[in-house]
Design an enzyme around this catalytic site. Structure first.
Site, PDB file in Angstrom:
ATOM      1  N   ARG A 113     -31.595  38.482   6.699  1.00 38.55           N
ATOM      2  CA  ARG A 113     -31.496  39.811   7.332  1.00 38.55           C
ATOM      3  C   ARG A 113     -30.099  40.369   7.174  1.00 38.55           C
ATOM      4  NH1 ARG A 113     -27.017  39.456  10.861  1.00 38.55           N
ATOM      5  NH2 ARG A 113     -27.372  38.075  12.626  1.00 38.55           N
ATOM      6  N   GLU A 212     -29.765  45.182  18.443  1.00 41.87           N
ATOM      7  CA  GLU A 212     -28.300  45.035  18.543  1.00 41.87           C
ATOM      8  C   GLU A 212     -27.589  45.979  17.565  1.00 41.87           C
ATOM      9  OE1 GLU A 212     -26.763  41.007  18.742  1.00 41.87           O
ATOM     10  OE2 GLU A 212     -25.191  41.591  17.345  1.00 41.87           O
ATOM     11  N   ARG A 216     -31.946  46.399  11.545  1.00 47.59           N
ATOM     12  CA  ARG A 216     -31.901  45.029  11.041  1.00 47.59           C
ATOM     13  C   ARG A 216     -32.954  44.995   9.957  1.00 47.59           C
ATOM     14  NH1 ARG A 216     -29.372  40.791  14.296  1.00 47.59           N
ATOM     15  NH2 ARG A 216     -27.375  41.761  14.709  1.00 47.59           N
ATOM     16  N   CYS A 258     -21.461  43.692  16.997  1.00 48.66           N
ATOM     17  CA  CYS A 258     -20.847  42.399  17.326  1.00 48.66           C
ATOM     18  C   CYS A 258     -19.935  41.993  16.172  1.00 48.66           C
ATOM     19  CB  CYS A 258     -21.934  41.348  17.529  1.00 48.66           C
ATOM     20  SG  CYS A 258     -21.281  39.694  17.819  1.00 48.66           S
ATOM     21  N   THR A 260     -19.120  39.257  15.032  1.00 45.97           N
ATOM     22  CA  THR A 260     -19.578  38.110  14.223  1.00 45.97           C
ATOM     23  C   THR A 260     -20.376  38.573  13.012  1.00 45.97           C
ATOM     24  OG1 THR A 260     -21.664  37.831  15.425  1.00 45.97           O
ATOM     25  CG2 THR A 260     -19.768  36.573  16.225  1.00 45.97           C
ATOM     26  N   ARG A 267     -27.433  37.298   7.649  1.00 48.62           N
ATOM     27  CA  ARG A 267     -27.748  35.930   8.058  1.00 48.62           C
ATOM     28  C   ARG A 267     -28.924  35.470   7.205  1.00 48.62           C
ATOM     29  NH1 ARG A 267     -29.818  32.154  11.905  1.00 48.62           N
ATOM     30  NH2 ARG A 267     -31.476  33.496  12.712  1.00 48.62           N
ATOM     31  N   ARG A 296     -29.178  26.654  14.525  1.00 49.36           N
ATOM     32  CA  ARG A 296     -29.801  27.289  15.709  1.00 49.36           C
ATOM     33  C   ARG A 296     -31.149  26.628  15.966  1.00 49.36           C
ATOM     34  NH1 ARG A 296     -28.907  33.952  15.287  1.00 49.36           N
ATOM     35  NH2 ARG A 296     -26.684  33.864  14.909  1.00 49.36           N
ATOM     36  N   GLU A 301     -31.231  32.692  18.325  1.00 47.44           N
ATOM     37  CA  GLU A 301     -29.957  32.277  18.908  1.00 47.44           C
ATOM     38  C   GLU A 301     -30.155  31.858  20.360  1.00 47.44           C
ATOM     39  OE1 GLU A 301     -26.934  35.267  18.944  1.00 47.44           O
ATOM     40  OE2 GLU A 301     -25.418  33.771  18.445  1.00 47.44           O
TER      41      GLU A 301
HETATM   42  P1  ADP Z   1     -30.746  37.248  14.040  1.00 46.69           P
HETATM   43  O1  ADP Z   1     -31.368  36.657  12.852  1.00 46.69           O
HETATM   44  O2  ADP Z   1     -30.843  38.711  14.037  1.00 46.69           O
HETATM   45  O3  ADP Z   1     -29.351  36.748  14.182  1.00 46.69           O
HETATM   46  P2  ADP Z   1     -32.185  35.505  15.923  1.00 46.69           P
HETATM   47  O4  ADP Z   1     -31.395  34.263  15.684  1.00 46.69           O
HETATM   48  O5  ADP Z   1     -32.465  35.842  17.342  1.00 46.69           O
HETATM   49  O6  ADP Z   1     -31.516  36.827  15.351  1.00 46.69           O
HETATM   50  O7  ADP Z   1     -33.546  35.372  15.126  1.00 46.69           O
HETATM   51  C1  ADP Z   1     -34.523  36.367  15.192  1.00 46.69           C
HETATM   52  C2  ADP Z   1     -35.914  35.815  14.925  1.00 46.69           C
HETATM   53  O8  ADP Z   1     -36.021  35.417  13.574  1.00 46.69           O
HETATM   54  C3  ADP Z   1     -36.262  34.591  15.772  1.00 46.69           C
HETATM   55  O9  ADP Z   1     -37.611  34.676  16.185  1.00 46.69           O
HETATM   56  C4  ADP Z   1     -36.097  33.454  14.798  1.00 46.69           C
HETATM   57  O10 ADP Z   1     -36.890  32.327  15.117  1.00 46.69           O
HETATM   58  C5  ADP Z   1     -36.585  34.108  13.518  1.00 46.69           C
HETATM   59  N1  ADP Z   1     -36.108  33.418  12.324  1.00 46.69           N
HETATM   60  C6  ADP Z   1     -34.829  33.214  11.939  1.00 46.69           C
HETATM   61  N2  ADP Z   1     -34.779  32.535  10.789  1.00 46.69           N
HETATM   62  C7  ADP Z   1     -36.067  32.295  10.420  1.00 46.69           C
HETATM   63  C8  ADP Z   1     -36.690  31.641   9.313  1.00 46.69           C
HETATM   64  N3  ADP Z   1     -35.971  31.101   8.331  1.00 46.69           N
HETATM   65  N4  ADP Z   1     -38.048  31.605   9.292  1.00 46.69           N
HETATM   66  C9  ADP Z   1     -38.783  32.173  10.262  1.00 46.69           C
HETATM   67  N5  ADP Z   1     -38.263  32.805  11.317  1.00 46.69           N
HETATM   68  C10 ADP Z   1     -36.921  32.869  11.403  1.00 46.69           C
HETATM   69  N1  ILO Z   2     -22.212  37.990  22.584  1.00 45.87           N
HETATM   70  C1  ILO Z   2     -22.794  36.688  22.382  1.00 45.87           C
HETATM   71  C2  ILO Z   2     -23.463  36.551  21.031  1.00 45.87           C
HETATM   72  C3  ILO Z   2     -22.530  36.552  19.865  1.00 45.87           C
HETATM   73  C4  ILO Z   2     -23.115  36.339  18.503  1.00 45.87           C
HETATM   74  N2  ILO Z   2     -24.482  36.679  18.380  1.00 45.87           N
HETATM   75  C5  ILO Z   2     -24.989  37.871  18.115  1.00 45.87           C
HETATM   76  C6  ILO Z   2     -26.446  37.996  18.252  1.00 45.87           C
HETATM   77  N3  ILO Z   2     -24.356  38.798  17.784  1.00 45.87           N
HETATM   78  C7  ILO Z   2     -21.695  35.645  22.536  1.00 45.87           C
HETATM   79  O1  ILO Z   2     -20.524  36.027  22.579  1.00 45.87           O
HETATM   80  O2  ILO Z   2     -22.048  34.444  22.624  1.00 45.87           O
END
Ligand code: ADP
Ligand code: ILO
Length: 351
Positions: A113, A212, A216, A258, A260, A267, A296, A301
């Protein structure tokens, strides 16, 4: 805000590490053109002292106006200094990514993403309801013009049934409601209005609107064909960019709320089954650190692993290209699988 915030003694956030009384005094009365203040920027980290980072930007200007706080945080997280500049490379032909698991024994799915925000608008923490709704309208209209494998439909959160949204979240397609870090940052204002998800029929191409970040853009599919996932994503990004101008700066790359996510805002992750290796968490982390990877749980997250399955993704996003982000993940995954295979054969030889 006139008084310096208090943090618990065990607080380890980058906010609490870098916010000195001197920085606080210099910044506390400043305001960006969108009215975003230091108090707004640090509210999430103050209200959630277990934050890893603890700050959000309200607009591109936040990164320069509050640079004496943001720069050291960015340097700590990304190893990227105020004099460095960012490079983008979204060309899939530069990626070396044969499927690391052609038999499908380890990698359940791959997802890449990027975050994007619309140029010359405030970011989510400082946006008005009208501006947010306009973003939803403009982006969903642009997505409606996509054709072929990217063609799909937009589903606003407002009016979506509980059952549909629960299923989309459980199947890893949709973001969750009620994240306390985003809530404190002001990113959940007027929820659920203006938010939604676009996806194609196969749910291999998805766009979250006004979570966020304003967009995305997500490409995902079962298995480990990382090149196919990256290629679909880059095609989609350039199609969307024809009608939606993205906020980008030479220094920080793509602007995100954010810090990060700055730079590539990318990601790239796999959900991967590593039951033997993850039994020795220290060894598992050492390999991940060597390849700049983050571990993760499988529900995003701040979630936990289930059944030895982890979400492994690139940690570096700024000062490296998109190709490098994905390459970090590919190279790390190759080593993780080799290690897991080695541990499996050692334990079966012992039996
Ligand atoms: P972000 O990717 O935007 O940082 P999250 O870590 O919250 O946010 O992930 C968002 C969603 O994507 C969650 O439901 C997570 O389980 C799913 N996800 C992340 N990576 C994968 C993957 N490789 N395969 C399937 N689902 C995934
Ligand atoms: N504000 C949160 C998350 C930081 C990184 N993650 C994302 C989704 N941006 C923290 O500081 O732990």
């Amino acid at each position: 805000m006139s008084t310096f915030p208090t943090f618990p003694t065990d607080c380890t956030s980058l906010l609490c590490k870098h916010l000195t009384t001197e920085i606080f005094e210099t910044l506390k009365d400043k305001k960006t053109a969108n009215g975003f203040t230091l108090e707004d920027a640090i509210r999430s980290g103050v209200e959630n002292p277990d934050s890893g980072i603890g700050v959000y930007a309200g607009d591109l200007e936040s990164y320069s106006l509050f640079a004496s706080l943001f720069d050291p945080i960015i340097e700590s997280y990304h190893g990227f200094s105020a004099s460095d500049s960012h490079q983008s490379d979204l060309d899939p032909s530069h990626l070396d990514a044969p499927n690391p698991d052609p038999e499908g024994a380890y990698i359940l799915s791959t997802r890449i993403r990027v975050g994007r925000n619309v140029a010359n608008l405030p970011l989510g923490p400082a946006i008005s309801m009208e501006q947010r709704n306009q973003v939803e309208q403009d982006v969903s209209t642009a997505l409606g013009t996509l054709t072929g494998a990217l063609s799909g439909s937009y589903y606003p959160l407002e009016g979506m049934s509980e059952t549909v949204s629960r299923e989309l979240i459980e199947d890893h397609f949709l973001f969750k409601a009620g994240d306390r870090f985003l809530e404190s940052a002001g990113l959940n204002h007027d929820w659920p209005e203006g938010r939604g998800i676009y996806h194609n029929d196969d749910k291999t191409f998805l766009v979250w609107i006004n979570e966020e970040d304003q967009l995305r853009i997500i490409s995902m599919q079962p298995g480990g064909d990382i090149l196919e996932v990256f290629t679909r994503l880059t095609t989609a990004i350039s199609e969307i960019e024809r009608s939606v101008p993205f906020s980008y700066s030479k220094h920080l790359g793509y602007t995100t709320s954010c810090p990060t996510n700055l730079g590539t805002a990318m990601r790239a992750s796999v959900h991967i089954k590593l039951p033997k290796l993850s039994a020795d968490m220290e060894h598992f982390k050492t390999i991940c650190d060597r390849h700049h990877l983050q571990i993760r749980g499988i529900h995003g997250e701040h979630s936990k692993s289930e059944g030895g399955i982890y979400d492994i993704s690139n940690k570096r996003r700024l000062g490296v290209t998109e190709v490098q982000c994905v390459q970090d993940m590919v190279d790390g995954v190759v080593e993780l699988i080799a290690e897991e295979k080695g541990l499996q054969s050692t334990s079966s030889n012992r039996q």
